[in-house]
Enzyme design. Structure first.
Site, mmCIF file in Angstrom:
data_model
loop_
_atom_site.group_PDB
_atom_site.id
_atom_site.type_symbol
_atom_site.label_atom_id
_atom_site.label_comp_id
_atom_site.label_asym_id
_atom_site.label_seq_id
_atom_site.Cartn_x
_atom_site.Cartn_y
_atom_site.Cartn_z
ATOM 1 N N SER A 139 0.869 -1.184 0.000
ATOM 2 C CA SER A 139 0.000 0.000 0.000
ATOM 3 C C SER A 139 0.900 1.227 0.000
ATOM 4 O O SER A 139 2.072 1.141 0.373
ATOM 5 C CB SER A 139 -0.834 -0.010 1.283
ATOM 6 O OG SER A 139 -1.501 1.211 1.480
ATOM 7 N N TYR A 152 -2.347 -1.342 10.429
ATOM 8 C CA TYR A 152 -2.283 -1.451 8.963
ATOM 9 C C TYR A 152 -0.945 -0.924 8.445
ATOM 10 O O TYR A 152 -0.267 -1.571 7.624
ATOM 11 C CB TYR A 152 -3.460 -0.675 8.362
ATOM 12 C CG TYR A 152 -3.658 -0.842 6.876
ATOM 13 C CD1 TYR A 152 -4.399 -1.904 6.373
ATOM 14 C CD2 TYR A 152 -3.123 0.080 5.967
ATOM 15 C CE1 TYR A 152 -4.592 -2.057 5.007
ATOM 16 C CE2 TYR A 152 -3.314 -0.057 4.608
ATOM 17 C CZ TYR A 152 -4.045 -1.128 4.126
ATOM 18 O OH TYR A 152 -4.237 -1.274 2.777
HETATM 19 P P1 NAD Z 1 -11.405 -6.111 -0.032
HETATM 20 O O1 NAD Z 1 -11.979 -6.038 1.334
HETATM 21 O O2 NAD Z 1 -12.292 -6.030 -1.215
HETATM 22 O O3 NAD Z 1 -10.507 -7.398 -0.217
HETATM 23 C C1 NAD Z 1 -9.810 -7.964 0.822
HETATM 24 C C2 NAD Z 1 -9.884 -9.432 0.601
HETATM 25 O O4 NAD Z 1 -9.191 -10.120 1.627
HETATM 26 C C3 NAD Z 1 -11.346 -9.922 0.615
HETATM 27 O O5 NAD Z 1 -11.558 -10.766 -0.487
HETATM 28 C C4 NAD Z 1 -11.430 -10.652 1.927
HETATM 29 O O6 NAD Z 1 -12.376 -11.700 1.926
HETATM 30 C C5 NAD Z 1 -10.008 -11.163 2.053
HETATM 31 N N1 NAD Z 1 -9.708 -11.556 3.411
HETATM 32 C C6 NAD Z 1 -9.795 -10.825 4.526
HETATM 33 N N2 NAD Z 1 -9.481 -11.572 5.596
HETATM 34 C C7 NAD Z 1 -9.187 -12.805 5.110
HETATM 35 C C8 NAD Z 1 -8.787 -14.009 5.720
HETATM 36 N N3 NAD Z 1 -8.656 -14.110 7.053
HETATM 37 N N4 NAD Z 1 -8.579 -15.086 4.938
HETATM 38 C C9 NAD Z 1 -8.739 -15.010 3.588
HETATM 39 N N5 NAD Z 1 -9.114 -13.887 2.952
HETATM 40 C C10 NAD Z 1 -9.325 -12.799 3.721
HETATM 41 O O7 NAD Z 1 -10.277 -5.009 -0.087
HETATM 42 P P2 NAD Z 1 -9.268 -4.554 -1.247
HETATM 43 O O8 NAD Z 1 -9.295 -3.090 -1.217
HETATM 44 O O9 NAD Z 1 -9.496 -5.283 -2.492
HETATM 45 O O10 NAD Z 1 -7.877 -4.985 -0.596
HETATM 46 C C11 NAD Z 1 -7.007 -5.941 -1.168
HETATM 47 C C12 NAD Z 1 -5.592 -5.645 -0.725
HETATM 48 O O11 NAD Z 1 -5.196 -4.381 -1.279
HETATM 49 C C13 NAD Z 1 -5.435 -5.536 0.784
HETATM 50 O O12 NAD Z 1 -4.221 -6.136 1.177
HETATM 51 C C14 NAD Z 1 -5.370 -4.039 1.009
HETATM 52 O O13 NAD Z 1 -4.670 -3.709 2.177
HETATM 53 C C15 NAD Z 1 -4.656 -3.581 -0.254
HETATM 54 N N6 NAD Z 1 -4.862 -2.162 -0.567
HETATM 55 C C16 NAD Z 1 -6.101 -1.698 -0.869
HETATM 56 C C17 NAD Z 1 -6.234 -0.345 -1.186
HETATM 57 C C18 NAD Z 1 -7.556 0.237 -1.545
HETATM 58 O O14 NAD Z 1 -7.636 1.460 -1.703
HETATM 59 N N7 NAD Z 1 -8.590 -0.532 -1.755
HETATM 60 C C19 NAD Z 1 -5.130 0.510 -1.150
HETATM 61 C C20 NAD Z 1 -3.893 -0.017 -0.824
HETATM 62 C C21 NAD Z 1 -3.760 -1.366 -0.531
#
Ligand code: NAD
Length: 257
Positions: A139, A152
Site C-alpha cells: 500500500s 495497517y
Molecule cells: P477487499 O476487502 O475487497 O478485499 C480484501 C480481501 O481479503 C477480501 O476478499 C477478503 O475476503 C479477504 N480476506 C480478509 N481476511 C481474510 C482471511 N482471514 N482469509 C482469507 N481472505 C481474507 O479489499 P481490497 O481493497 O481489495 O484490498 C485488497 C488488498 O489491497 C489488501 O491487502 C489491502 O490492504 C490492499 N490495498 C487496498 C487499497 C484500496 O484502496 N482498496 C489501497 C492499498 C492497498
C-alpha cells in the site's frame, strides 16, 4: 504475453483488488486459484464466472489467512504455484490507546504474517518448477503513514521489508519478489472506512471521498482494480525479469508529495 501453463494463487481474491488481479491473470492465460476464508457457494460461483468470462481454468480453495497452517495448506492444496499474489487484507481505524488488541493481532496476521507463511510454502515449489513470481499487495501505507491506522501501516511496512528479504534470498534464481503499493482503489475495504471517517470528521460522503480519502492522492482519482491486474501481469512478463525487491506505486502521485 501468455501465462499459459502457470498456476497463480491470489489470496483474498473473492472481491476487490484480488478479484481484479485474478481476472487479469486469467485473461493472460494463467490457471487461477482463488482464495477466501470460507467454502461458501458464492465463492465457487465467482470462480465459475471468471472461468466462463476468460476461458481460464479457475479453482477456489478456502483457507483463513489469519491461520498459519491454513496459509501453508493453501499452497499445498492449490496443485502448483508459479505466481503467488499475497493480497488478503483487513483494516481497522482507531487511535493507538483505543486500538482493540484483537484487531491489531488480526491485521498483523492477515496483512503480514500470511505472506510469510504462503511464501515459505511456495518458494520450494517455485524452485522445483524453475520459475516464480511473488507479488505482495502492500500500500502507499507501506511507504508512508496516516494517523489511526497503526496496525495497517505497521503491517504494510513489514510486508515491504519481507518483499526485500524474499528478493535477496532468491536473487540468483529465476524468481522475483516485488510489492505493489496502491493508493486508494474503490473496493469494499475502502467503502467500509467511509462511515467511520464521515463520523470522525463530521462530513458528508462526497466530501469525505475528495477531501479526506483522496486528500493525499494528487490525481484526485481512485486507481482501479484493472490497473492493479495490469501491473501484476507486467511483473510476470519477461520485461520484469530484473525487477526484484522493489515497490511499484500505483497511487496517483501520493508518495511523490
Ligand atoms: P477487499 O476487502 O475487497 O478485499 C480484501 C480481501 O481479503 C477480501 O476478499 C477478503 O475476503 C479477504 N480476506 C480478509 N481476511 C481474510 C482471511 N482471514 N482469509 C482469507 N481472505 C481474507 O479489499 P481490497 O481493497 O481489495 O484490498 C485488497 C488488498 O489491497 C489488501 O491487502 C489491502 O490492504 C490492499 N490495498 C487496498 C487499497 C484500496 O484502496 N482498496 C489501497 C492499498 C492497498
Amino acid at each position: 504475453m501468455s501465462l499459459s501453463g502457470k498456476t497463480a494463487i491470489v489470496t483474498g481474491s473473492t472481491s476487490g483488488i484480488g478479484r481484479g488481479i485474478a481476472v487479469s491473470l486469467a485473461e493472460a492465460g494463467a490457471r487461477i486459484v482463488l482464495n477466501g476464508r470460507a467454502a461458501r457457494d458464492e465463492n465457487y460461483e465467482i470462480a465459475e464466472r471468471i472461468r466462463k468470462d476468460t476461458g481460464a481454468e479457475v479453482d477456489f480453495v478456502a483457507a483463513d489467512m489469519a491461520d498459519p497452517e491454513a496459509c501453508r495448506g493453501l499452497i499445498e492444496d492449490a496443485g502448483g504455484c508459479d505466481i503467488l499474489v499475497n493480497n488478503a487484507g483487513v483494516q481497522h481505524v482507531a487511535g493507538i490507546p483505543d486500538f482493540p488488541v484483537e484487531k491489531w493481532d488480526q491485521i498483523i496476521a492477515v496483512n503480514l504474517s500470511s505472506a510469510f507463511h504462503t511464501t515459505a510454502a511456495a518458494l520450494p515449489v517455485m524452485r522445483e518448477r524453475g520459475w516464480g513470481r511473488v507479488i505482495n499487495i502492500a500500500s502507499a501505507h507501506g511507504l508512508t503513514a496516516s494517523p489511526f491506522k497503526s496496525a495497517y501501516v505497521a503491517a504494510k511496512h513489514g510486508l515491504v521489508g519481507l518483499t526485500k528479504v524474499t528478493a535477496l534470498e532468491t536473487a540468483e534464481e529465476p524468481i522475483t519478489c516485488n510489492a505493489i503499493c496502491p493508493g486508494y482503489v474503490m473496493t469494499p475495504l475502502v467503502e467500509k472506512q467511509i462511515p467511520d471517517t464521515m463520523e470522525k470528521y463530521g462530513m458528508g460522503r462526497e466530501e469525505v471521498i475528495r477531501e479526506v480519502i483522496l486528500e493525499r492522492q494528487p490525481s484526485k482519482q481512485m486507481a482501479t482494480v484493472e490497473q492493479m491486474g495490469g501491473t501484476t501481469v507486467f511483473l510476470c512478463s519477461p520485461s520484469a525479469e530484473q525487477i526484484t525487491g522493489t515497490t511499484i506505486s500505483v497511487d496517483g502521485g501520493w508518495t511523490a508529495l
